[in-house]
Scaffold this active site. Structure first.
Site, short mmCIF file in Angstrom:
data_model
loop_
_atom_site.label_atom_id
_atom_site.label_comp_id
_atom_site.label_asym_id
_atom_site.label_seq_id
_atom_site.Cartn_x
_atom_site.Cartn_y
_atom_site.Cartn_z
N GLY A 236 0.85 -1.18 0.00
CA GLY A 236 0.00 0.00 0.00
C GLY A 236 0.89 1.23 0.00
O GLY A 236 2.05 1.17 0.42
N GLY B 276 0.28 -4.76 0.71
CA GLY B 276 -0.91 -4.47 -0.09
C GLY B 276 -0.98 -5.26 -1.40
O GLY B 276 -2.07 -5.53 -1.91
N GLU C 32 5.66 -5.85 7.31
CA GLU C 32 5.19 -4.69 8.09
C GLU C 32 5.80 -4.54 9.47
O GLU C 32 5.78 -3.45 10.04
CB GLU C 32 3.66 -4.71 8.19
CG GLU C 32 2.93 -4.47 6.87
CD GLU C 32 2.64 -5.74 6.08
OE1 GLU C 32 3.21 -6.81 6.42
OE2 GLU C 32 1.86 -5.67 5.11
N ASP D 113 -1.31 -6.72 7.49
CA ASP D 113 -2.74 -6.45 7.33
C ASP D 113 -3.28 -7.01 6.01
O ASP D 113 -2.85 -8.09 5.60
CB ASP D 113 -2.99 -4.94 7.51
CG ASP D 113 -2.40 -4.09 6.39
OD1 ASP D 113 -1.46 -4.54 5.72
OD2 ASP D 113 -2.90 -2.96 6.17
C1 QUE Z 1 7.23 -2.73 4.78
C2 QUE Z 1 6.12 -2.35 4.10
C3 QUE Z 1 6.21 -1.67 2.87
C4 QUE Z 1 7.49 -1.40 2.37
C5 QUE Z 1 8.63 -1.79 3.06
C6 QUE Z 1 8.48 -2.44 4.27
C7 QUE Z 1 5.06 -1.21 2.13
C8 QUE Z 1 5.30 -0.50 0.91
C9 QUE Z 1 6.62 -0.27 0.45
C10 QUE Z 1 6.96 0.44 -0.73
C11 QUE Z 1 8.06 0.04 -1.50
C12 QUE Z 1 8.43 0.73 -2.62
C13 QUE Z 1 7.75 1.86 -3.01
C14 QUE Z 1 6.67 2.28 -2.24
C15 QUE Z 1 6.29 1.58 -1.10
O1 QUE Z 1 7.66 -0.74 1.19
O2 QUE Z 1 3.90 -1.45 2.54
O3 QUE Z 1 6.00 3.39 -2.60
O4 QUE Z 1 8.11 2.57 -4.12
O5 QUE Z 1 4.25 -0.05 0.21
O6 QUE Z 1 9.58 -2.84 4.97
O7 QUE Z 1 4.88 -2.62 4.60
#
Ligand code: QUE
Length: 368
Positions: free
Chosen positions: A65, A124, A147, A155
């Site tokens: 997400g 997500g 997470e 989640d």
């Molecule tokens: C735990 C997470 C997420 C994460 C890294 C974690 C997560 C998530 C992202 C993410 C990764 C690359 C992106 C971005 C988001 O990383 O939920 O916008 O470009 O979305 O250790 O829960």
């Protein structure tokens, strides 16, 4: 409407493309809001026999997400650098509600829903795939529920599917954020099939032509998969090789008891147990304890909606302050990967504090 997600329909197949390749197709609120009504209309459209979802680019299905946007919506830039917490926002309330409703709608579909989990599939992105009928891994799959590294908890229905994985593998994935490749994902049932990345285009074309000639979408999907699916060597994944240690250690009655069990196995010569304990030591102590309670509670629940109601309550408590701010700062904003967790130790995370994450909300509760 947003360009970050696109839709097409051809010969009975509806296709969703997550189209934010530079952000590993991380799921924004706009993408959720564009997708949800499409699922509703395809479910009612007799011309649509199956739904397929994939990510743009070669790196990711969906990295999670867009928790970075949620974080920014609750923060104010401070003169001289840094950010201060302002409080829950419209986005922090509605993002999780709309995302979980979408997760539930995927779970409730009567039509085949085929997720091409080719590349990074986390958080997500797992919610967009695991609740559907078919999850097609490629050799590029990198599956994780990470997470606990950002002060959150697994989640999008993690409280539903994780306790239903074999043995204690779900608790292991939830607390450690361990990654699975195609072999591990297939062995645990996270993936239903494996198709080599180089044959995905051909697979999609075959699906489109078979679906154009049938009324039975499910039979057509399964037929095509029988022609394309391959079997990786399951023993090559640590989660398979270390299953006995995982089951012994993660079946304990508390997070502290899991640490004790890992220590015992490490002293007995298990390098895997020692590494696993070291991984857990870096995670948010609060995340570890609320995730443990989430999976134990979710194991005994009888519907995904009940689990999502629990998880929505938990998100709103995480948004009220605490490790989520520090976790997102450390992993996705400053990227120093050195979070200062508070409380800093398991002993300081009391049962009362954990229970507060599960209490009913004063304002809007989750509903499907
Ligand atoms: C735990 C997470 C997420 C994460 C890294 C974690 C997560 C998530 C992202 C993410 C990764 C690359 C992106 C971005 C988001 O990383 O939920 O916008 O470009 O979305 O250790 O829960």
């Amino acid at each position: 409407m947003t360009d970050d997600i696109s839709f097409s329909e051809e010969g009975g197949l509806a296709t969703i493309t997550l189209n934010r390749p530079k952000a590993l197709n991380a799921l924004t609120h706009d993408m959720v809001r564009a997708l949800a009504p499409k699922l509703d209309s395809w479910e009612d459209d007799d011309g649509i026999k199956a739904i397929l979802i994939r990510g743009a680019g070669e790196k990711a299905f969906c990295a999670g997400g867009d928790v970075r946007a949620v974080w920014y919506s609750m923060m104010k830039a401070v003169d001289g650098g840094g950010y201060s917490f302002e409080g829950p926002s419209e986005l922090s309330r509605t993002f999780f509600m709309d995302e979980y409703r979408l997760n539930h709608a995927i779970h409730a579909l009567s039509k085949p829903y085929v997720a091409l989990i080719d590349g990074v599939t986390m958080g997500g992105g797992v919610g967009l795939s695991i609740h559907g009928s078919h999850r097609i891994a490629t050799e590029r799959l990198m599956f994780a529920m990470p997470e606990s590294a950002i002060g959150l908890f697994p989640d999008v229905g993690g409280g539903w599917f994780l306790p239903r994985l074999p043995g204690e593998t779900g608790m292991y994935l939830a607390l450690t954020g361990a990654r699975l490749g195609a072999a591990g994902a297939l062995a645990l049932g996270v993936a239903t099939h494996m198709v080599p990345a180089g044959r995905i285009g051909e697979f999609e074309a075959a699906l489109t032509s078979e679906l154009a000639e049938t009324t039975n979408g499910r039979a057509a999907v399964n037929d095509v998969l029988e022609r394309f699916a391959e079997t990786p060597d399951a023993e090559s994944d640590p989660v398979v090789a270390e299953r006995a240690v995982i089951d012994r250690c993660f079946a304990q009655k508390s997070v502290e008891a899991i640490f004790d069990a890992l220590d015992r196995e490490a002293k007995g010569g298990s390098a895997f147990a020692a590494e696993t304990r070291d991984v857990l030591l870096k995670k948010s102590p609060t995340s570890l304890k609320i995730s443990f309670a989430q999976l134990r509670r979710g194991r005994d629940m009888s519907s995904l909606a009940q689990v999502l109601t629990m998880e929505y309550r938990m998100t709103q408590r995480c948004m009220a302050g605490g490790d989520f701010f520090e976790g997102i700062r450390a992993v996705l904003v400053d990227k120093d990967h050195a979070p200062n967790w508070s409380p800093a130790s398991l002993a300081e995370v009391s049962n009362d504090l954990v229970d507060r994450y599960f209490a009913p909300l004063d304002d809007t509760e989750f509903s499907v």
